[in-house]
Design a protein around this motif. Structure first.
Motif, mmCIF file in Angstrom:
data_model
loop_
_atom_site.group_PDB
_atom_site.id
_atom_site.type_symbol
_atom_site.label_atom_id
_atom_site.label_comp_id
_atom_site.label_asym_id
_atom_site.label_seq_id
_atom_site.Cartn_x
_atom_site.Cartn_y
_atom_site.Cartn_z
ATOM 1 N N SER A 72 73.377 -23.492 -8.586
ATOM 2 C CA SER A 72 73.873 -22.863 -9.817
ATOM 3 C C SER A 72 74.011 -21.353 -9.665
ATOM 4 N N GLU A 73 73.206 -20.744 -8.768
ATOM 5 C CA GLU A 73 73.340 -19.310 -8.527
ATOM 6 C C GLU A 73 74.669 -18.999 -7.833
ATOM 7 N N ALA A 74 75.092 -19.901 -6.944
ATOM 8 C CA ALA A 74 76.396 -19.738 -6.288
ATOM 9 C C ALA A 74 77.525 -19.930 -7.297
ATOM 10 N N VAL A 75 77.336 -20.899 -8.211
ATOM 11 C CA VAL A 75 78.368 -21.177 -9.208
ATOM 12 C C VAL A 75 78.595 -19.971 -10.117
ATOM 13 N N LYS A 76 77.533 -19.229 -10.436
ATOM 14 C CA LYS A 76 77.685 -18.003 -11.238
ATOM 15 C C LYS A 76 78.725 -17.086 -10.618
ATOM 16 N N MET A 88 74.459 -7.920 -15.942
ATOM 17 C CA MET A 88 73.886 -7.383 -17.168
ATOM 18 C C MET A 88 73.440 -8.475 -18.139
ATOM 19 N N ILE A 89 74.185 -9.558 -18.203
ATOM 20 C CA ILE A 89 73.790 -10.667 -19.077
ATOM 21 C C ILE A 89 72.485 -11.277 -18.586
ATOM 22 N N LEU A 101 79.030 -17.160 -20.836
ATOM 23 C CA LEU A 101 79.252 -15.827 -21.400
ATOM 24 C C LEU A 101 80.018 -14.919 -20.441
ATOM 25 N N SER A 102 79.639 -14.929 -19.168
ATOM 26 C CA SER A 102 80.309 -14.079 -18.176
ATOM 27 C C SER A 102 81.785 -14.434 -18.063
ATOM 28 N N GLY A 108 83.747 -9.097 -14.597
ATOM 29 C CA GLY A 108 82.971 -10.331 -14.559
ATOM 30 C C GLY A 108 81.672 -10.183 -13.795
ATOM 31 N N LEU A 109 81.726 -9.566 -12.614
ATOM 32 C CA LEU A 109 80.524 -9.399 -11.798
ATOM 33 C C LEU A 109 79.506 -8.484 -12.485
#
Length: 380
Positions: free
Chosen positions: A121-125, A322-323, A178-179, A316-317
């Motif tokens: 899921s960290e890669a998917v972000k 920040m989110i 959100l991102s 986006g990044l």
């Protein structure tokens, strides 16, 4: 000589303020992981530096990818994005298979990669941010058409959201939502489409939050943790105690009391409470100042780039970082429910650290691209 000249050329274009801020945050995080995790490492593994050494290994891997991402032109992701999306979604599917997915604390969010355990899921972000920036930069001509310009990428985002929710990990799923939503907003989404998507997302998140009993407990306990001091409010109460005892300058590095078995997840989700206890408000201001500096450098990138893909990717990044920081700090301060999201560049956690550093490396490359454009000679 050509290789040396090329290296020197790249070094001249690097945004050293942005890169230096990232590096400082990473080493500060490594120091605080050592301090916050030492008692737990001694008790659980007989080695106080156990978590520190693990984080140091991940940090070295992260630096390698940080440098690579800073050097690879960001335009290259246009060619790779379809494969990256398919690979990341495949990994999310593999997580759910028994024997492949690794279960920890009643969650199945990890897979083995050789001797390493990674969290897809960290890669998917990261991948979904690149994908949304790529697609909506191309759809600028018909972004006002919901069916043709807005809807298709949302189907993939919904799939990723549901797969992550299945692990279960609502906090990460919402942060990705959100991102990507901010990227879509900045791409020129019409107001009525924004209202439609925003209300649908809010209703969906609310539904998933209140229908799971453990999530509902987190929501009620953060509003008044002292009513649940022996249960779901315990962690937040001890976070308050840690921050209250720190004062302006803290109790000194290593001087935390709450990390001695009182505050769970002291080196991961609640590391900011330990920072406040040991370094006081000054430690908090350092972290907040570093995040604000990253935002400022990102603002300069957006102002300097002409490429829509580069602009949306930067936005986006940056908001992804920040989110995640807002979710973590909001939980520590009792302003948001506890989601289990780590503090970017600081909390213990290999997958989060590595992919955050890749994101930061791409930001450094985007910043360098501005300087390259400024040096292109004008044809008269």
């Amino acid at each position: 000589m050509k290789v040396m000249s090329l290296i020197l050329s790249h070094l001249k274009k690097i945004d050293y303020i942005l890169a230096g801020t990232i590096v400082c945050l990473c080493f500060f995080g490594l120091l605080m992981v050592y301090s916050a995790s030492y008692p737990l490492g001694e008790i659980k593994y007989g080695q106080g530096s156990y978590f520190f050494m693990k984080q140091w290994q991940w940090l070295l891997i992260g630096f390698f990818f940080f440098i690579a991402a800073a050097l690879v032109p960001y335009q290259a992701y246009r060619k790779w994005i379809r494969w990256l999306v398919m690979l990341s979604l495949l990994c999310l599917l593999l997580v759910l298979f028994p024997g492949i997915g690794v279960v920890k604390n009643n969650s199945q969010r990890w897979i083995h990669l050789g001797s390493l355990i990674i969290q897809p899921s960290e890669a998917v972000k990261l991948v979904m941010i690149i994908y949304f920036a790529y697609v909506y930069a191309r759809k600028q001509a018909y972004i006002t058409s919901f069916k043709k310009g807005v809807l298709p990428p949302l189907l993939l985002l919904s799939l990723a959201f549901l797969l992550i929710l299945k692990q279960p990990d609502l906090g990460t799923a919402v942060s990705i939502l959100l991102s990507c939503g901010i990227v879509l907003l900045c791409a020129g989404l019409k107001t009525r489409h924004l209202i439609l998507l925003g209300s649908t997302a809010a209703a969906g998140i609310t539904f998933f939050a209140v229908t799971a009993p453990y999530r509902l407990k987190r929501i009620t306990s953060f509003r008044d943790p002292f009513m649940y001091e022996d249960g779901d409010g315990y962690q937040l109460i001890h976070s308050y105690l840690a921050m209250d005892s720190g004062g302006l300058t803290g109790n000194g590095l290593g001087g935390s009391i709450q990390k001695l078995g009182f505050l769970p997840e002291a080196h991961t989700d609640f590391i900011m409470a330990i920072i406040s206890e040991e370094l006081g408000i000054m430690g908090l201001l350092f972290v907040m100042g570093a995040y604000l500096l990253i935002m400022y450098r990102a603002y300069r990138i957006v102002q300097g780039l002409q490429d829509p893909f580069g602009k949306l990717l930067t936005i986006g990044l940056t908001f992804q970082i920040m989110i995640q920081a807002a979710f973590n700090l909001g939980a520590v301060f009792g302003l948001l429910p506890i989601t289990g999201i780590p503090l970017p560049f600081i909390s213990y956690g290999g997958s989060s650290l590595v992919f955050m550093m890749i994101s930061a490396g791409i930001l450094v490359n985007l910043s360098s691209s501005i300087k390259r454009h400024r040096h292109v000679p004008q044809v008269k």
